[in-house]
Scaffold this active site. Structure first.
Site, mmCIF file in Angstrom:
data_model
loop_
_atom_site.group_PDB
_atom_site.id
_atom_site.type_symbol
_atom_site.label_atom_id
_atom_site.label_comp_id
_atom_site.label_asym_id
_atom_site.label_seq_id
_atom_site.Cartn_x
_atom_site.Cartn_y
_atom_site.Cartn_z
ATOM 1 N N PRO A 96 60.846 50.455 29.340
ATOM 2 C CA PRO A 96 59.461 50.827 29.687
ATOM 3 C C PRO A 96 58.739 49.646 30.360
ATOM 4 C CG PRO A 96 59.908 51.278 27.353
ATOM 5 C CD PRO A 96 61.103 50.567 27.893
ATOM 6 N N GLY A 98 55.608 47.220 31.644
ATOM 7 C CA GLY A 98 54.248 46.742 31.359
ATOM 8 C C GLY A 98 53.863 46.729 29.894
ATOM 9 N N GLY A 100 55.529 44.531 27.569
ATOM 10 C CA GLY A 100 56.030 43.307 26.925
ATOM 11 C C GLY A 100 57.513 43.299 26.614
ATOM 12 N N LEU A 101 58.286 44.221 27.218
ATOM 13 C CA LEU A 101 59.718 44.252 26.918
ATOM 14 C C LEU A 101 60.554 43.579 28.000
ATOM 15 C CD1 LEU A 101 60.066 47.832 25.357
ATOM 16 C CD2 LEU A 101 59.802 45.641 24.185
ATOM 17 N N GLY A 102 59.920 42.770 28.824
ATOM 18 C CA GLY A 102 60.661 41.952 29.793
ATOM 19 C C GLY A 102 61.188 42.725 30.989
ATOM 20 N N SER A 103 60.555 43.873 31.303
ATOM 21 C CA SER A 103 61.103 44.665 32.418
ATOM 22 C C SER A 103 61.066 43.886 33.728
ATOM 23 C CB SER A 103 60.384 45.997 32.559
ATOM 24 O OG SER A 103 59.026 45.789 32.853
ATOM 25 N N SER A 104 59.997 43.120 33.962
ATOM 26 C CA SER A 104 59.946 42.431 35.258
ATOM 27 C C SER A 104 60.951 41.275 35.295
ATOM 28 C CB SER A 104 58.519 41.995 35.612
ATOM 29 O OG SER A 104 58.252 40.725 35.119
ATOM 30 N N ASP A 146 61.380 34.358 29.445
ATOM 31 C CA ASP A 146 61.889 35.730 29.560
ATOM 32 C C ASP A 146 63.127 35.793 30.455
ATOM 33 O OD1 ASP A 146 59.644 36.351 28.119
ATOM 34 O OD2 ASP A 146 59.107 38.085 29.356
#
Ligand code: PMV
Length: 312
Positions: A96, A98, A100-104, A146
Site C-alpha cells: 500500500p 503512502g 509508511g510501509l516503504g513503498s517508495s 528505508d
C-alpha cells in the site's frame, strides 16, 4: 529486458526518536515491488505504475511528481552508458502506498536494479546508493534507512551518527499490519514532534533515554527470538509515541482490536495515520486478522523478508 524486486519495510522500534539521535530498528517485509525495464529505439522514457503513467522525450520530464525517481534513474543510466534510445519501465506493487510501509524506497531500489541491469550488473551497495539518490528527488531529507533495509532485507538497526547494522539473527516473527487508510505527511508529523519537544525539553529528553534503553532490550529479544517480550516492548514504545502526540483515536482503536490475540502493537512510521504493527504467535494470526476485518480494518499478515533485493 531486466527485472528486479525489492521488499517493503516496517519500523519495529524507534521512529521519531531516531530524528534526535536514538537508534531505530527496521525490518523488511514479504510484500514486494517489482520493476521491469527494457530499452526502446525511440528517445523516450515511458513509465507505467499504479500511481500513474507518463511518456516523455529525453529533454522533457514527467508531470507526475511520484514518478520523478524513475525519470531520474532512466536519464542517469542513459547518460552513463551512452545509450542511443530510450527506456520503458513498468512498476507493479503489493505494498500500500503512502502509509509508511516503504513503498517508495522499495520502488527506488527495484527500479535502480532493473534499469542499471539493462547495461551492467551493479553490486547491492551500488544499487542502494543509486536508489537513495533517486528517492532524494521526492524526499530530500531521507536518511537512507528505508532503501538500506529494502536492499539488504532482514532487520537493521540504524542511528543517525552510527549508520546501519544488519542483525546477524534471522528470527521469523509473525507480524500483522493494519492500515488506518489515513495517508500521512511524515514532514508535518515530524514538525509537530519538534514543536512538542520545544515546549517540553526535559520530558522529551527523558523519553529519548527511555527509548534508547528500550531499543537495547529489543535487540536482545530479537536475538533470543522472543515475540512475547518484543510485543511488551512494542506496547511500551507505543506509550512513548502517545506521549509525543503522534497517536490518535483511530490508531488507538486498531491497537485495542488487535490487543486480544497479539503480544503487542504500535504505530509503525510517522503516525497520525498510516499503519499499526502487531506481533503474534503464528497460531493466533488468523484470529487477530479476523477481529480486525470485522472492525472494517484493512490488514494483512507479514513475515520478515531476509532476501532483500532480487534480480531476475
Ligand atoms: O512513516 P515513515 O515510514 O515515513 O517513517 C518516518 C520515520 C520518522 O522517524 C518519523 C522520520 C524519520 O525521518 O526517521
Amino acid at each position: 529486458m531486466s527485472k528486479a524486486s525489492a521488499p517493503g519495510k516496517v519500523i519495529l522500534f524507534g521512529e521519531h526518536f531516531v530524528v534526535y539521535g536514538v537508534k531505530a530498528i527496521l525490518a523488511a517485509i514479504d510484500r514486494r515491488i517489482t520493476v521491469t525495464s527494457q530499452t526502446v529505439g525511440d528517445s523516450v522514457i515511458e513509465i507505467r505504475s499504479d500511481l500513474g503513467a507518463s511518456k516523455f522525450g529525453l529533454e522533457e520530464g514527467t508531470d507526475v511528481a511520484e514518478l520523478r525517481p524513475f525519470e531520474f534513474l532512466a536519464k542517469k543510466m542513459i547518460k552513463e552508458f551512452a545509450h542511443r534510445g530510450g527506456i520503458k519501465m513498468e512498476i507493479e506493487s503489493e505494498i500500500p502506498h503512502g502509509v509508511g510501509l516503504g513503498s517508495s524506497s522499495a520502488a527506488c531500489v527495484a527500479a535502480a536494479a532493473s534499469v542499471s541491469g539493462l547495461f551492467e550488473k551493479y553490486s547491492k551497495s551500488q544499487i542502494c546508493e543509486l536508489a537513495i539518490e533517486a528517492e532524494k528527488t521526492i524526499f530530500e531529507s531521507t536518511s537512507g534507512a528505508d532503501c538500506t533495509v529494502c536492499t539488504h532485507g532482514g532487520i537493521i538497526t540504524y542511528g543517525k551518527g552510527s549508520g546501519f547494522e544488519r542483525t546477524e539473527f534471522e528470527p521469523n516473527f509473525s507480524l500483522i499490519i493494519s492500515n488506518s487508510a489515513v495517508t500521512h505527511s511524515t514532514d508535518k508529523i515530524v514538525a509537530k514532534v519538534a514543536e512538542f519537544r520545544d515546549g517540553n525539553v526535559e520530558t522529551f529528553d527523558q523519553l529519548c533515554r527511555k527509548e534508547s534503553e528500550l531499543i537495547e532490550g529489543a535487540k536482545a529479544e530479537i536475538k533470543s527470538g522472543n515475540p512475547q517480550a518484543l510485543g511488551a516492548l512494542m506496547g511500551q514504545n507505543q506509550e512513548y509515541l502517545r506521549q509525543i502526540g503522534v497517536s490518535n483515536e483511530s490508531l488507538e482503536q486498531i491497537i485495542r482490536v488487535s490487543g486480544s490475540g497479539s503480544h503487542g502493537s504500535k504505530i509503525t512510521g510517522a503516525g497520525g495515520g498510516g499503519c499499526i504493527i502487531s506481533i503474534a504467535d503464528e497460531g493466533s494470526v488468523g484470529s487477530v486478522l479476523g477481529s480486525l476485518e470485522r472492525n472494517g480494518t484493512e490488514c494483512f499478515a507479514a513475515k520478515i523478508d531476509y532476501s532483500g533485493l532480487e534480480t531476475f
